[in-house]
Write an enzyme that holds these catalytic residues in place. Structure first.
Site, short mmCIF file in Angstrom:
data_model
loop_
_atom_site.label_atom_id
_atom_site.label_comp_id
_atom_site.label_asym_id
_atom_site.label_seq_id
_atom_site.Cartn_x
_atom_site.Cartn_y
_atom_site.Cartn_z
N HIS A 126 56.40 37.10 30.33
CA HIS A 126 54.89 36.57 29.00
C HIS A 126 54.13 35.81 29.74
CE1 HIS A 126 57.70 37.77 26.02
NE2 HIS A 126 58.47 37.71 26.78
N SER A 133 29.23 32.77 45.61
CA SER A 133 28.68 33.14 44.55
C SER A 133 27.62 32.54 45.23
CB SER A 133 29.23 31.36 43.91
OG SER A 133 28.22 31.08 42.49
N LYS A 154 32.92 29.31 46.44
CA LYS A 154 33.53 30.54 46.38
C LYS A 154 33.92 31.18 47.37
CE LYS A 154 33.25 30.59 41.82
NZ LYS A 154 34.90 30.51 41.09
N GLU A 182 38.66 41.97 40.68
CA GLU A 182 37.93 43.16 38.94
C GLU A 182 37.43 44.03 39.63
OE1 GLU A 182 37.12 37.85 39.18
OE2 GLU A 182 35.31 38.78 40.25
#
Ligand code: ARG
Length: 462
Positions: free
Chosen positions: A156, A287, A293, A300
């Protein structure tokens, strides 16, 4: 550009229809396989006395020349042709003149397309299996190099129990092992056949391979030795079956799903919150606005592309579901999803291999996470069980102890022995109890796991 049909038509095909019905811009990937099929077909025509030896040889020379021009970077297909089968037929006619017209004797693209696609799939599956094998070796190297590391395991997405990093990474290898098996099974069941004609079969001798050996040489004769070309068992089914495409896209979707889960784990591990790993800058992006970043875009995208695979699967399943026997033009639309699925998974396997090879584990941070006492709650239960308490009672006692520790803002390790004995269980000996908050002890106490970690299956499959 001439078509493979047209005699009964007195009008020219509308330009929009030509554009709309074309597949050459994607099925050109099948060129090589279609040429092999054509060569075998020449052999079959010779054997059935539809071609003289001399004519058969001329056709084979012409086809061989087209095959020699097939360098993927150089091959020029004619974009005006309806499909690659038409293009190769035309190219052959350009080389050998009207004799080339005899190639299409007792032949239909409905059969050609199945032959070429199945052959393409045999080779592509092998490429994917090899790429899986390479990724697996990279994951295993990472696991071996860091085999002493223990990390929190999750259920979980909450801290559950400590586990060896190696076991965690091997969970992904196990998935990829099943993927390789699945693909192997599909490849073995992929029967390469000929002779379906348009749907009803042809008058040609079906003994492909053996009988035509005397005339076929070079690569195609090697292929005939390696792959059995079988006569069709049922010609109607052969031209209308696309199960193999659905099975392959399904198997590739499962590979993509596994890679997506792996990516998701790695994404989590790169966050400030976890901070388990550091990705190499070469595999990250920045970024345009926030200078700090360093984003895991590759991971992704792997996660994101999974949707494309599922979309491809659903598109072919849906395309097939209402088709009456036998061939229908709808089936031409099976190829883009198939090619695209192979392409995505192949790129993902390669880029992940590169990325994973550069991962560095942040042992200090991981050790900090292992300080969480809740990770050892189950070990505390086992401790009481060993002292004769039933598992159910021990589970309740430790649950109450955790609640006590949270409510009183005190570590379990710091609860005084008299309170432990009085409030929870007189079986607890604090000195023994406190030793249980030990990640290595915790993982090593789990004796039920075989850890049958064998990489042999990833050796190149024949
Ligand atoms: N390009 C077509 C395909 O991929 C070839 C088959 C055309 N057959 C036909 N009967 N019109 O499906």
């Amino acid at each position: 550009m001439s078509k493979l049909w047209g005699g009964r038509f007195s009008k020219k095909t509308d330009k929009l229809v030509e554009e709309f019905s074309k597949s050459i811009h994607y099925d050109n990937k099948l060129a090589e396989y279609d040429i092999w099929g054509s060569m075998i077909h020449v052999g079959a025509l010779f054997k059935s006395r539809y071609l003289t030896r001399d004519d058969a040889n001329k056709l084979l020379v012409g086809l061989k020349e087209i095959a020699d021009e097939l360098d993927p970077n150089k091959f020029i297909y004619d974009p005006n042709c309806e499909d690659i089968h038409t293009d190769i037929q035309n190219k052959l006619q350009n080389k050998v003149g009207d004799l080339g017209l005899k190639l299409h004797t007792a032949r239909s693209r409905n059969d050609q397309v199945v032959f070429a696609t199945k052959f393409y799939c045999k080779f592509k599956i092998k490429e994917i299996q090899e790429a899986i094998g390479e990724l697996v070796h990279t994951i295993n190297t990472l696991a071996e190099e860091n085999k002493g590391i223990i990390i929190p395991g999750f259920t979980h997405l909450q801290h559950a129990q400590p586990v060896y990093l190696k076991d965690y990474l091997w969970a992904y290898i196990e998935m990829l092992k099943r993927d390789t098996h699945r693909l192997q099974y599909i490849a073995e069941n992929l029967k390469i056949t000929m002779g379906a004609g348009a749907l009803a079969g042809t008058p040609l001798d079906p003994n492909y391979g053996q009988g035509i050996k005397e005339i076929l040489t070079g690569k195609v004769s090697e292929l005939l030795q390696k792959f059995k070309i079988e006569a069709v068992s049922n010609s109607l089914d052969t031209v209308s079956d696309r199960d193999f495409i659905i099975e392959i896209i399904a198997a590739l979707s499962i590979v993509a799903m596994h890679l997506s889960r792996l990516s998701e784990d790695l994404i989590l591990w790169t966050t400030k919150e976890f901070d388990f790993i550091e990705l190499d800058e070469a595999f990250c992006t920045g970024s345009s606005l926030m200078p700090q970043k360093k984003n895991p875009d590759v991971l992704e995208l792997v996660r994101g592309y999974t949707g494309r695979l599922y979309g491809n699967l659903v598109s072919v399943l849906t395309m097939m579901k209402g088709l009456p026997l036998t061939y229908n033009r709808d089936m031409q639309l099976d190829k883009e999803p198939l090619f695209n699925s192979f392409e995505i998974v192949s790129k993902e396997l390669k880029v992940l291999k590169g990325l994973i090879a550069t991962i560095k584990f942040n042992e200090k941070k991981i050790a900090g996470h292992l300080e969480d006492e809740s990770l050892y709650a189950t070990d505390l239960v086992y401790y009481l069980v060993q002292k004769g308490v039933s598992f159910k009672q021990a589970h309740t006692i430790i649950g109450e102890l955790i609640s006590y520790s949270l409510n009183n803002d005190i570590k379990i390790k710091d609860v005084p022995e008299d309170i432990l004995k009085e409030k929870f269980s007189d079986k607890i000996i604090k000195k023994e109890f406190n030793q249980l908050f030990n990640a290595k002890k915790s993982v090593d106490s789990k004796l039920s796991v075989k850890r049958d970690y064998d990489l042999n299956i990833f050796k190149t499959q024949e």
